[in-house]
Motif scaffolding. Structure first.
Motif, PDB file in Angstrom:
ATOM      1  N   TRP A 296      31.087  27.549  40.546  1.00  0.00           N
ATOM      2  CA  TRP A 296      31.995  28.628  40.807  1.00  0.00           C
ATOM      3  C   TRP A 296      31.857  29.770  39.789  1.00  0.00           C
ATOM      4  O   TRP A 296      31.803  29.585  38.545  1.00  0.00           O
ATOM      5  N   PHE A 297      31.823  31.016  40.176  1.00  0.00           N
ATOM      6  CA  PHE A 297      31.800  32.308  39.417  1.00  0.00           C
ATOM      7  C   PHE A 297      32.999  33.060  39.851  1.00  0.00           C
ATOM      8  O   PHE A 297      33.496  32.889  40.790  1.00  0.00           O
ATOM      9  N   ARG A 298      33.236  33.980  39.175  1.00  0.00           N
ATOM     10  CA  ARG A 298      34.273  34.843  39.356  1.00  0.00           C
ATOM     11  C   ARG A 298      33.935  36.171  38.988  1.00  0.00           C
ATOM     12  O   ARG A 298      33.188  36.631  37.969  1.00  0.00           O
ATOM     13  N   GLN A 299      34.551  37.569  39.494  1.00  0.00           N
ATOM     14  CA  GLN A 299      34.367  38.726  39.264  1.00  0.00           C
ATOM     15  C   GLN A 299      35.552  39.322  39.249  1.00  0.00           C
ATOM     16  O   GLN A 299      36.119  39.664  40.639  1.00  0.00           O
ATOM     17  N   ALA A 300      35.969  40.003  38.371  1.00  0.00           N
ATOM     18  CA  ALA A 300      37.061  40.890  38.290  1.00  0.00           C
ATOM     19  C   ALA A 300      36.598  42.291  38.431  1.00  0.00           C
ATOM     20  O   ALA A 300      35.482  42.614  38.380  1.00  0.00           O
ATOM     21  N   PRO A 301      37.478  43.124  38.903  1.00  0.00           N
ATOM     22  CA  PRO A 301      37.174  44.512  39.266  1.00  0.00           C
ATOM     23  C   PRO A 301      36.528  45.308  37.786  1.00  0.00           C
ATOM     24  O   PRO A 301      37.106  45.047  36.761  1.00  0.00           O
ATOM     25  N   GLY A 302      35.106  46.093  37.834  1.00  0.00           N
ATOM     26  CA  GLY A 302      34.739  46.546  36.633  1.00  0.00           C
ATOM     27  C   GLY A 302      34.196  45.736  35.775  1.00  0.00           C
ATOM     28  O   GLY A 302      33.573  46.226  34.690  1.00  0.00           O
ATOM     29  N   LYS A 303      34.070  44.346  36.040  1.00  0.00           N
ATOM     30  CA  LYS A 303      33.416  43.305  35.230  1.00  0.00           C
ATOM     31  C   LYS A 303      32.322  42.775  35.826  1.00  0.00           C
ATOM     32  O   LYS A 303      32.180  42.766  37.010  1.00  0.00           O
ATOM     33  N   GLU A 304      31.571  42.178  35.116  1.00  0.00           N
ATOM     34  CA  GLU A 304      30.475  41.399  35.435  1.00  0.00           C
ATOM     35  C   GLU A 304      30.808  40.003  35.947  1.00  0.00           C
ATOM     36  O   GLU A 304      31.710  39.481  35.483  1.00  0.00           O
TER      37      GLU A 304
ATOM     38  N   ALA B  56      33.768  27.325  31.689  1.00  0.00           N
ATOM     39  CA  ALA B  56      33.794  28.221  30.627  1.00  0.00           C
ATOM     40  C   ALA B  56      34.777  28.078  29.741  1.00  0.00           C
ATOM     41  O   ALA B  56      36.102  27.219  29.970  1.00  0.00           O
ATOM     42  N   LYS B  57      34.742  28.557  28.391  1.00  0.00           N
ATOM     43  CA  LYS B  57      35.781  28.162  27.394  1.00  0.00           C
ATOM     44  C   LYS B  57      37.337  28.608  27.853  1.00  0.00           C
ATOM     45  O   LYS B  57      38.247  28.124  27.557  1.00  0.00           O
ATOM     46  N   SER B  58      37.401  29.670  28.604  1.00  0.00           N
ATOM     47  CA  SER B  58      38.575  30.312  29.167  1.00  0.00           C
ATOM     48  C   SER B  58      39.196  29.419  30.201  1.00  0.00           C
ATOM     49  O   SER B  58      40.507  29.696  30.316  1.00  0.00           O
ATOM     50  N   VAL B  59      38.646  28.611  30.698  1.00  0.00           N
ATOM     51  CA  VAL B  59      39.289  27.826  31.865  1.00  0.00           C
ATOM     52  C   VAL B  59      39.371  26.407  31.486  1.00  0.00           C
ATOM     53  O   VAL B  59      40.061  25.544  32.149  1.00  0.00           O
ATOM     54  N   LYS B  60      38.643  25.851  30.554  1.00  0.00           N
ATOM     55  CA  LYS B  60      38.525  24.307  30.150  1.00  0.00           C
ATOM     56  C   LYS B  60      40.044  23.793  29.916  1.00  0.00           C
ATOM     57  O   LYS B  60      40.821  24.419  29.088  1.00  0.00           O
ATOM     58  N   GLY B  61      40.169  22.681  30.515  1.00  0.00           N
ATOM     59  CA  GLY B  61      41.533  22.177  30.351  1.00  0.00           C
ATOM     60  C   GLY B  61      42.652  22.552  31.456  1.00  0.00           C
ATOM     61  O   GLY B  61      43.517  21.748  31.565  1.00  0.00           O
ATOM     62  N   ARG B  62      42.036  23.703  31.965  1.00  0.00           N
ATOM     63  CA  ARG B  62      42.883  24.278  33.126  1.00  0.00           C
ATOM     64  C   ARG B  62      42.574  23.891  34.628  1.00  0.00           C
ATOM     65  O   ARG B  62      43.004  23.748  35.599  1.00  0.00           O
ATOM     66  N   PHE B  63      40.999  24.102  34.653  1.00  0.00           N
ATOM     67  CA  PHE B  63      40.486  24.039  35.923  1.00  0.00           C
ATOM     68  C   PHE B  63      39.599  22.745  35.835  1.00  0.00           C
ATOM     69  O   PHE B  63      39.018  22.187  35.002  1.00  0.00           O
ATOM     70  N   THR B  64      39.401  22.405  37.128  1.00  0.00           N
ATOM     71  CA  THR B  64      38.614  21.271  37.410  1.00  0.00           C
ATOM     72  C   THR B  64      37.726  21.447  38.630  1.00  0.00           C
ATOM     73  O   THR B  64      38.181  21.595  39.680  1.00  0.00           O
ATOM     74  N   ILE B  65      36.346  21.209  38.474  1.00  0.00           N
ATOM     75  CA  ILE B  65      35.633  21.189  39.653  1.00  0.00           C
ATOM     76  C   ILE B  65      35.264  19.711  40.115  1.00  0.00           C
ATOM     77  O   ILE B  65      35.108  18.878  39.249  1.00  0.00           O
ATOM     78  N   SER B  66      34.896  19.636  41.314  1.00  0.00           N
ATOM     79  CA  SER B  66      34.707  18.178  41.972  1.00  0.00           C
ATOM     80  C   SER B  66      34.039  18.507  43.429  1.00  0.00           C
ATOM     81  O   SER B  66      33.998  19.732  43.648  1.00  0.00           O
ATOM     82  N   ARG B  67      33.418  17.446  43.725  1.00  0.00           N
ATOM     83  CA  ARG B  67      32.585  17.519  44.913  1.00  0.00           C
ATOM     84  C   ARG B  67      33.034  16.301  45.842  1.00  0.00           C
ATOM     85  O   ARG B  67      33.203  15.524  45.196  1.00  0.00           O
ATOM     86  N   ASP B  68      32.916  16.503  47.090  1.00  0.00           N
ATOM     87  CA  ASP B  68      32.833  15.659  48.192  1.00  0.00           C
ATOM     88  C   ASP B  68      31.767  15.522  48.952  1.00  0.00           C
ATOM     89  O   ASP B  68      31.769  16.647  49.926  1.00  0.00           O
TER      90      ASP B  68
ATOM     91  N   ALA C 158      30.641  13.572  51.214  1.00  0.00           N
ATOM     92  CA  ALA C 158      30.671  13.147  52.619  1.00  0.00           C
ATOM     93  C   ALA C 158      31.251  14.560  53.412  1.00  0.00           C
ATOM     94  O   ALA C 158      31.022  14.744  54.392  1.00  0.00           O
ATOM     95  N   LYS C 159      32.011  15.284  52.807  1.00  0.00           N
ATOM     96  CA  LYS C 159      32.544  16.606  53.569  1.00  0.00           C
ATOM     97  C   LYS C 159      31.720  17.783  53.046  1.00  0.00           C
ATOM     98  O   LYS C 159      31.936  18.923  53.768  1.00  0.00           O
ATOM     99  N   ASN C 160      30.693  17.595  52.287  1.00  0.00           N
ATOM    100  CA  ASN C 160      29.675  18.591  51.849  1.00  0.00           C
ATOM    101  C   ASN C 160      30.453  19.863  51.319  1.00  0.00           C
ATOM    102  O   ASN C 160      30.144  21.113  51.668  1.00  0.00           O
ATOM    103  N   THR C 161      31.479  19.372  50.560  1.00  0.00           N
ATOM    104  CA  THR C 161      32.652  20.451  49.983  1.00  0.00           C
ATOM    105  C   THR C 161      32.817  20.406  48.510  1.00  0.00           C
ATOM    106  O   THR C 161      32.722  19.259  48.051  1.00  0.00           O
ATOM    107  N   VAL C 162      32.787  21.356  47.859  1.00  0.00           N
ATOM    108  CA  VAL C 162      32.954  21.472  46.333  1.00  0.00           C
ATOM    109  C   VAL C 162      34.502  22.136  46.409  1.00  0.00           C
ATOM    110  O   VAL C 162      34.902  23.117  47.046  1.00  0.00           O
ATOM    111  N   TYR C 163      35.025  21.719  45.320  1.00  0.00           N
ATOM    112  CA  TYR C 163      36.559  22.060  45.129  1.00  0.00           C
ATOM    113  C   TYR C 163      36.657  22.763  43.583  1.00  0.00           C
ATOM    114  O   TYR C 163      35.770  22.264  42.862  1.00  0.00           O
TER     115      TYR C 163
END
Length: 122
Positions: free
Chosen positions: A36-44, A61-73, A75-80
Protein backbone atom coordinates in the motif's frame (compact mmCIF):
# COMPACT_ATOMS: atom_id res chain seq x y z
CA UNK A 1 -5.01 -8.12 -17.86
CA UNK A 2 -4.01 -7.23 -14.32
CA UNK A 3 -6.48 -5.18 -12.31
CA UNK A 4 -6.21 -4.00 -8.72
CA UNK A 5 -9.34 -2.40 -7.32
CA UNK A 6 -9.21 -0.59 -4.00
CA UNK A 7 -12.18 0.22 -1.82
CA UNK A 8 -12.97 1.26 1.73
CA UNK A 9 -11.81 4.85 1.70
CA UNK A 10 -14.02 7.33 3.51
CA UNK A 11 -14.22 10.46 5.62
CA UNK A 12 -13.48 9.58 9.25
CA UNK A 13 -12.75 11.52 12.43
CA UNK A 14 -9.30 11.52 13.98
CA UNK A 15 -8.89 8.51 16.22
CA UNK A 16 -11.19 6.40 14.09
CA UNK A 17 -10.54 3.29 12.03
CA UNK A 18 -10.92 2.15 8.43
CA UNK A 19 -10.19 -1.03 6.54
CA UNK A 20 -9.10 -0.76 2.95
CA UNK A 21 -9.43 -3.67 0.54
CA UNK A 22 -7.64 -4.39 -2.72
CA UNK A 23 -9.15 -7.07 -4.93
CA UNK A 24 -6.84 -8.41 -7.61
CA UNK A 25 -7.68 -9.99 -10.93
CA UNK A 26 -5.37 -11.19 -13.64
CA UNK A 27 -2.78 -12.22 -11.09
CA UNK A 28 -2.65 -14.48 -8.06
CA UNK A 29 -1.57 -12.43 -5.04
CA UNK A 30 -0.16 -15.59 -3.46
CA UNK A 31 2.76 -15.25 -5.88
CA UNK A 32 3.22 -11.49 -5.58
CA UNK A 33 4.49 -9.09 -3.01
CA UNK A 34 1.72 -6.60 -2.25
CA UNK A 35 1.97 -3.09 -0.91
CA UNK A 36 0.00 0.00 0.00
CA UNK A 37 1.20 3.47 -0.89
CA UNK A 38 -0.40 6.84 -0.33
CA UNK A 39 -0.18 10.25 -1.90
CA UNK A 40 -1.31 13.50 -0.34
CA UNK A 41 -1.85 16.65 -2.43
CA UNK A 42 1.45 18.20 -3.46
CA UNK A 43 3.48 15.33 -2.05
CA UNK A 44 5.26 12.35 -3.53
CA UNK A 45 3.74 8.89 -3.36
CA UNK A 46 5.02 7.19 -0.21
CA UNK A 47 5.24 3.63 1.03
CA UNK A 48 2.80 2.70 3.77
CA UNK A 49 2.96 -1.08 4.19
CA UNK A 50 4.03 -4.19 2.33
CA UNK A 51 3.68 -7.92 2.64
CA UNK A 52 5.92 -10.52 1.05
CA UNK A 53 4.46 -13.11 -1.33
CA UNK A 54 4.92 -15.76 1.33
CA UNK A 55 2.84 -13.64 3.71
CA UNK A 56 5.33 -14.16 6.49
CA UNK A 57 7.08 -10.82 6.37
CA UNK A 58 5.42 -7.45 6.68
CA UNK A 59 6.92 -3.99 6.40
CA UNK A 60 5.66 -0.62 7.59
CA UNK A 61 6.53 3.02 7.28
CA UNK A 62 7.65 4.45 10.60
CA UNK A 63 4.72 6.85 10.58
CA UNK A 64 2.12 4.06 10.60
CA UNK A 65 3.84 1.26 12.51
CA UNK A 66 1.72 0.14 15.42
CA UNK A 67 -1.43 1.69 13.95
CA UNK A 68 -1.79 0.02 10.52
CA UNK A 69 -1.81 -3.68 9.69
CA UNK A 70 -1.45 -5.22 6.24
CA UNK A 71 -2.83 -8.69 5.60
CA UNK A 72 -3.80 -10.91 2.71
CA UNK A 73 -6.48 -13.48 1.97
CA UNK A 74 -5.15 -15.59 -0.86
CA UNK A 75 -8.45 -17.44 -1.27
CA UNK A 76 -10.20 -14.14 -1.96
CA UNK A 77 -7.22 -12.74 -3.88
CA UNK A 78 -7.52 -9.69 -1.66
CA UNK A 79 -5.15 -7.56 0.39
CA UNK A 80 -6.28 -5.46 3.32
CA UNK A 81 -5.00 -2.46 5.20
CA UNK A 82 -6.47 -2.06 8.66
CA UNK A 83 -5.95 1.50 9.82
CA UNK A 84 -6.50 2.41 13.47
CA UNK A 85 -5.94 5.58 15.47
CA UNK A 86 -6.14 7.62 12.30
CA UNK A 87 -4.59 11.07 12.25
CA UNK A 88 -5.23 14.08 10.08
CA UNK A 89 -1.85 13.54 8.42
CA UNK A 90 -3.03 10.13 7.17
CA UNK A 91 -5.28 11.96 4.72
CA UNK A 92 -4.33 10.86 1.20
CA UNK A 93 -5.27 8.72 -1.75
CA UNK A 94 -4.29 5.15 -0.93
CA UNK A 95 -3.04 2.88 -3.69
CA UNK A 96 -2.54 -0.85 -3.87
CA UNK A 97 0.47 -2.19 -5.76
CA UNK A 98 1.87 -5.58 -6.71
CA UNK A 99 5.25 -6.80 -7.88
CA UNK A 100 7.89 -9.44 -7.38
CA UNK A 101 9.18 -8.19 -4.06
CA UNK A 102 8.40 -5.53 -1.48
CA UNK A 103 10.13 -2.24 -2.20
CA UNK A 104 9.83 1.07 -0.42
CA UNK A 105 10.05 2.89 -3.74
CA UNK A 106 6.92 3.31 -5.84
CA UNK A 107 9.04 3.26 -8.99
CA UNK A 108 9.68 -0.46 -8.53
CA UNK A 109 6.04 -1.47 -8.91
CA UNK A 110 4.47 -2.27 -12.25
CA UNK A 111 0.90 -2.96 -11.14
CA UNK A 112 -1.30 -0.31 -9.54
CA UNK A 113 -4.89 0.27 -8.58
CA UNK A 114 -6.79 3.49 -9.18
CA UNK A 115 -6.72 4.53 -5.52
CA UNK A 116 -9.24 5.21 -2.79
CA UNK A 117 -9.56 8.49 -0.88
CA UNK A 118 -9.07 8.55 2.87
CA UNK A 119 -9.87 11.81 4.63
CA UNK A 120 -9.30 12.21 8.36
CA UNK A 121 -10.91 15.21 9.96
CA UNK A 122 -9.13 16.73 12.93
Amino acid sequence: QVQLVESGGALVQAGGSLRLSCVASGLRISTYAMAWFRQAPGKEREFVAGIAWSGGNTYYAKSVKGRFTISRDNAKNTVYLQMNSLKHEDTAIYYCAADSFVSYSYTNYNNWGQGTQVTVSS
